[in-house]
Motif scaffolding. Structure first.
Motif, PDB file in Angstrom:
ATOM      1  N   VAL A 198      70.239  42.864  24.194  1.00 54.88           N
ATOM      2  CA  VAL A 198      71.014  42.988  22.953  1.00 54.88           C
ATOM      3  C   VAL A 198      70.271  42.308  21.806  1.00 54.88           C
ATOM      4  CG1 VAL A 198      73.183  42.453  21.790  1.00 54.88           C
ATOM      5  CG2 VAL A 198      73.202  43.198  24.181  1.00 54.88           C
ATOM      6  N   ASP A 199      69.651  41.168  22.078  1.00 49.19           N
ATOM      7  CA  ASP A 199      68.920  40.488  21.007  1.00 49.19           C
ATOM      8  C   ASP A 199      67.720  41.317  20.561  1.00 49.19           C
ATOM      9  OD1 ASP A 199      68.475  38.312  19.224  1.00 49.19           O
ATOM     10  OD2 ASP A 199      66.802  37.692  20.488  1.00 49.19           O
ATOM     11  N   LEU A 201      67.398  44.539  20.613  1.00 46.87           N
ATOM     12  CA  LEU A 201      67.880  45.667  19.808  1.00 46.87           C
ATOM     13  C   LEU A 201      68.381  45.185  18.447  1.00 46.87           C
ATOM     14  CD1 LEU A 201      69.756  47.935  22.370  1.00 46.87           C
ATOM     15  CD2 LEU A 201      67.331  47.770  21.856  1.00 46.87           C
ATOM     16  N   PHE A 218      76.263  51.574  28.118  1.00 50.24           N
ATOM     17  CA  PHE A 218      75.721  50.439  27.384  1.00 50.24           C
ATOM     18  C   PHE A 218      76.766  49.346  27.212  1.00 50.24           C
ATOM     19  CE2 PHE A 218      74.613  48.188  23.459  1.00 50.24           C
ATOM     20  CZ  PHE A 218      73.279  47.889  23.683  1.00 50.24           C
ATOM     21  N   ALA A 225      76.762  39.951  27.654  1.00 51.44           N
ATOM     22  CA  ALA A 225      76.085  39.352  26.499  1.00 51.44           C
ATOM     23  C   ALA A 225      77.098  38.847  25.470  1.00 51.44           C
ATOM     24  CB  ALA A 225      75.133  40.356  25.848  1.00 51.44           C
ATOM     25  N   SER A 226      78.385  39.097  25.704  1.00 52.29           N
ATOM     26  CA  SER A 226      79.412  38.532  24.819  1.00 52.29           C
ATOM     27  C   SER A 226      79.896  37.176  25.321  1.00 52.29           C
ATOM     28  CB  SER A 226      80.607  39.496  24.713  1.00 52.29           C
ATOM     29  OG  SER A 226      80.285  40.589  23.893  1.00 52.29           O
TER      30      SER A 226
ATOM     31  N   ALA B 185      66.125  53.148  23.417  1.00 52.74           N
ATOM     32  CA  ALA B 185      66.653  51.793  23.220  1.00 52.74           C
ATOM     33  C   ALA B 185      68.032  51.617  23.859  1.00 52.74           C
ATOM     34  CB  ALA B 185      66.736  51.481  21.721  1.00 52.74           C
ATOM     35  N   THR B 186      68.926  52.558  23.637  1.00 56.25           N
ATOM     36  CA  THR B 186      70.327  52.350  24.013  1.00 56.25           C
ATOM     37  C   THR B 186      70.664  52.822  25.414  1.00 56.25           C
ATOM     38  OG1 THR B 186      70.868  54.478  23.028  1.00 56.25           O
ATOM     39  CG2 THR B 186      71.188  52.528  21.663  1.00 56.25           C
ATOM     40  N   ARG B 275      72.907  35.040  18.680  1.00 54.58           N
ATOM     41  CA  ARG B 275      72.598  36.264  17.935  1.00 54.58           C
ATOM     42  C   ARG B 275      72.993  37.492  18.754  1.00 54.58           C
ATOM     43  NH1 ARG B 275      66.897  35.375  16.053  1.00 54.58           N
ATOM     44  NH2 ARG B 275      66.549  35.795  18.247  1.00 54.58           N
ATOM     45  N   ALA B 276      72.724  37.455  20.059  1.00 55.24           N
ATOM     46  CA  ALA B 276      73.072  38.584  20.921  1.00 55.24           C
ATOM     47  C   ALA B 276      74.586  38.756  20.994  1.00 55.24           C
ATOM     48  CB  ALA B 276      72.494  38.382  22.326  1.00 55.24           C
ATOM     49  N   LYS B 277      75.299  37.659  21.184  1.00 56.70           N
ATOM     50  CA  LYS B 277      76.765  37.759  21.265  1.00 56.70           C
ATOM     51  C   LYS B 277      77.341  38.325  19.966  1.00 56.70           C
ATOM     52  CE  LYS B 277      81.042  35.030  21.625  1.00 56.70           C
ATOM     53  NZ  LYS B 277      81.818  36.038  22.361  1.00 56.70           N
ATOM     54  N   ALA B 279      75.885  40.251  17.779  1.00 55.35           N
ATOM     55  CA  ALA B 279      75.539  41.672  17.634  1.00 55.35           C
ATOM     56  C   ALA B 279      76.415  42.526  18.536  1.00 55.35           C
ATOM     57  CB  ALA B 279      74.065  41.900  17.972  1.00 55.35           C
ATOM     58  N   ARG B 280      76.641  42.071  19.766  1.00 54.25           N
ATOM     59  CA  ARG B 280      77.459  42.887  20.658  1.00 54.25           C
ATOM     60  C   ARG B 280      78.914  42.912  20.208  1.00 54.25           C
ATOM     61  NH1 ARG B 280      80.903  43.301  24.745  1.00 54.25           N
ATOM     62  NH2 ARG B 280      80.675  45.221  25.919  1.00 54.25           N
ATOM     63  N   ASP B 281      79.449  41.749  19.868  1.00 56.26           N
ATOM     64  CA  ASP B 281      80.847  41.714  19.433  1.00 56.26           C
ATOM     65  C   ASP B 281      81.038  42.617  18.214  1.00 56.26           C
ATOM     66  OD1 ASP B 281      81.306  39.992  21.494  1.00 56.26           O
ATOM     67  OD2 ASP B 281      81.560  38.195  20.265  1.00 56.26           O
ATOM     68  N   SER B 283      79.168  45.265  17.377  1.00 60.80           N
ATOM     69  CA  SER B 283      79.005  46.683  17.708  1.00 60.80           C
ATOM     70  C   SER B 283      80.230  47.206  18.444  1.00 60.80           C
ATOM     71  CB  SER B 283      77.748  46.894  18.550  1.00 60.80           C
ATOM     72  OG  SER B 283      77.997  46.668  19.913  1.00 60.80           O
ATOM     73  N   ILE B 284      80.888  46.358  19.200  1.00 64.66           N
ATOM     74  CA  ILE B 284      82.080  46.787  19.927  1.00 64.66           C
ATOM     75  C   ILE B 284      83.229  46.987  18.946  1.00 64.66           C
ATOM     76  CG2 ILE B 284      83.778  46.055  21.658  1.00 64.66           C
ATOM     77  CD1 ILE B 284      80.944  47.028  22.614  1.00 64.66           C
ATOM     78  N   GLN B 286      82.955  47.827  15.790  1.00 64.29           N
ATOM     79  CA  GLN B 286      82.652  49.073  15.070  1.00 64.29           C
ATOM     80  C   GLN B 286      83.136  50.295  15.809  1.00 64.29           C
ATOM     81  OE1 GLN B 286      78.466  49.382  14.492  1.00 64.29           O
ATOM     82  NE2 GLN B 286      78.410  48.015  12.738  1.00 64.29           N
ATOM     83  N   SER B 287      82.969  50.270  17.124  1.00 65.30           N
ATOM     84  CA  SER B 287      83.209  51.488  17.891  1.00 65.30           C
ATOM     85  C   SER B 287      84.674  51.637  18.289  1.00 65.30           C
ATOM     86  CB  SER B 287      82.305  51.507  19.117  1.00 65.30           C
ATOM     87  OG  SER B 287      82.715  50.516  20.028  1.00 65.30           O
TER      88      SER B 287
END
Ligand SMILES: NC(=O)c1ccc[n+]([C@@H]2O[C@H](COP(=O)([O-])OP(=O)(O)OC[C@H]3O[C@@H](n4cnc5c(N)ncnc54)[C@H](OP(=O)(O)O)[C@@H]3O)[C@@H](O)[C@H]2O)c1
Ligand SMILES: NC(=O)c1ccc[n+]([C@@H]2O[C@H](COP(=O)([O-])OP(=O)(O)OC[C@H]3O[C@@H](n4cnc5c(N)ncnc54)[C@H](OP(=O)(O)O)[C@@H]3O)[C@@H](O)[C@H]2O)c1
Lengths: 288, 288
Positions: A198-199, A201, A218, A225-226, B185-186, B275-277, B279-281, B283-284, B286-287
């Motif tokens: 995730v980092d 990306l 995904f 990663a959360s 990537a995804t 940073r990863a957490k 980004a994932r939180d 993106s989730i 958003q969706s």
């Protein structure tokens, strides 16, 4: 029956233990301890604990069982704080994800590992934190690993084992070193891959778009990663050696995979993928 | 209304499209095509297709729409087989996970890319294969990427877009190269990590024990390693370049992470994980 249970760190792991023991009618009084008041007030409002204090020494007073469920980096401080305030018969156990570091921290704080300290680790969790994420069923049908040492008091061990079984868990005994290796493979390495992916990306220029096209696979793949970054920093530092070895092993595997892709070696790729699928399908069958 | 739909490859992707269009009352007749009779017989028994043939040329006869949903390695053979048997007005589209290779295969088979071929990819799927894994709702609220080329017929594009929207999907247009990079990537990289991790663990001496202590997070994390090995071999070969670049980028990230663990750099680890957490939180959210 546990007369007085002290929970140091009333988060997902500590809160869920209190809830499960309460639901089973196996505890008379639960005293919670943490640093921030709002979390402790929430815990009392939810009925997870009966009362709280921000002082670990105060929390363990006259407790017959103490459960320490703070991030690994805070273990040593908790042990130092409670050292002088335990009854001779108090049993101590913990829920830390690495056992070698907890044993070292306790040995340093107490001078030697107290015989009534039983290091433990519930193999259960979610990517959420805090008492609001806790629930009574977290440990049902899950494994709990206890890592007693040669000097561990058999009665203390039996009490901790019974406590977890009361929550619906299945208890396994294992050496400290073996626990830390197995967990490096099944939990710590996967978390590193999820955080790392995730980092990587997130740092790409087109990262917004990339996450937009991430589908169901995904989401599942990156769920871990959360997880709480502080908890995972502490796990990495605490299990440095076993995790480094697993990362190196995984690096060899990925170099081989990347090389096969680069030279378009379809047979070798098929072999890797088929072996992995067979192993996963088999392991999932076993666990049902 | 589609009068006659030919599905070449009646598996998860092809079968789910047929089911969805039938459920929407958007197709009169579905002709299935594949190699193995049992899968085709099952497809007919389930009502997914009306009739079947093992000959692609026969399958596309008088079809107004042809959907090719075979593994990427079989695309070229299908295009060769149907080339001489299409009506001038027949629209062709596909569900292949890589678009560059499909465009190359079609160009080679047809001499040039047929204007009525619309390359496509539904961003939806599961780790299961075959018509028994298919279901009508697979594409509902999912994205479908179409990668038309400059010469693609706008009417053909519009028909394919309508077909997917009828299944409840949201259609996005993108260039072939961009699609292949975003998916590397995804989707493709995460699958490599899952296959690689499970294979690395399966090859350890204590692998039985290791899988025994794998908990919920591990199961979700490795779900995609149960995917079809042939399909994934083909994806790797077809998207070799973009996937190799992503593997290299991930390798750099993991080297940095492993180094930080080795030198016990807690601050840097915390930075990566946070940073990863985030980004994932994000993106989730958003969706949803
Ligand atoms: N989450 C999982 O999936 C999982 C699974 C198995 C084991 N574990 C282990 O269980 C332990 C707790 O994890 P968790 O998921 O329950 O985390 P959590 O939900 O964040 O709870 C940790 C609790 O500890 C308290 N705390 C933090 N530092 C403290 C300190 N210095 N003194 C006293 N209390 C402190 C925190 O409250 P304040 O911030 O208010 O102090 C918080 O309530 C960790 O050692 C972890 O490795 C976690
Ligand atoms: N699964 C996913 O998550 C997913 C998502 C998006 C896109 N895709 C793409 O969709 C396509 C199909 O994947 P799938 O998941 O539907 O696979 P699947 O369930 O295995 O179905 C593939 C079908 O193609 C048939 N087939 C294989 N080789 C063939 C050939 N040479 N000629 C004619 N038929 C052939 C197979 O039947 P026989 O073996 O009997 O011939 C099978 O029914 C692939 O290109 C894949 O990349 C997959």
């Amino acid at each position: 029956m546990i007369e007085r249970l002290a929970i140091i760190g009333v988060g997902l792991i500590g809160g869920s233990l209190a809830r499960a023991l309460r639901a089973a009618g196996a505890v008379r009084e639960v005293v919670g301890c943490g640093r921030a008041l709002p979390n402790l007030e929430k815990a009392r409002a939810f009925g997870v604990i009966d009362r709280f204090t921000q002082d670990p020494a105060e929390a363990v007073r006259n407790a017959d069982l103490v459960f320490v469920a703070v991030p690994l980096g805070a273990m040593r401080g908790v042990f130092d704080a409670i050292r002088e305030h335990l009854q001779p018969e108090t049993v101590i156990t913990d829920g830390g994800s690495v056992k070698g570091s907890v044993v070292l921290d306790a040995s340093a704080a107490f001078g030697a590992l107290p015989p009534r300290l039983v290091p433990g680790h519930p193999i259960a969790g979610t990517e959420h934190s805090g008492v609001e994420a806790s629930f009574a069923e977290l440990y049902r049908n899950r494994r709990v690993i206890l890592t007693p040492l040669p000097d561990t008091d058999p009665d203390a061990l039996a009490r901790v084992q019974t406590m977890w079984e009361t929550c619906g868990a299945e208890v396994t005994l294992m050496s400290v070193a073996h626990h830390d290796e197995v967990l490096a493979a099944t939990s710590h390495l996967p978390h590193m891959l999820a955080f790392g992916l995730v980092d990587a990306l997130a740092r790409m220029r087109e990262n917004d778009e990339i996450f937009r096209y991430a589908a169901g696979g995904f989401r599942d793949f990156t769920r871990i990663a959360s997880s709480n970054p502080v908890m995972w920093r502490d796990i990495c530092l605490a299990n440095r050696e076993a995790l480094s070895a697993m990362l190196a092993r995984f690096g060899v595997e990925m170099t081989d995979l990347a090389e096969s892709i680069r030279r378009a070696d379809g047979d070798h790729l098929l072999e890797i993928f088929a072996r992995a699928k067979a192993a996963r399908d088999r392991s999932i069958e076993q666990s049902h």
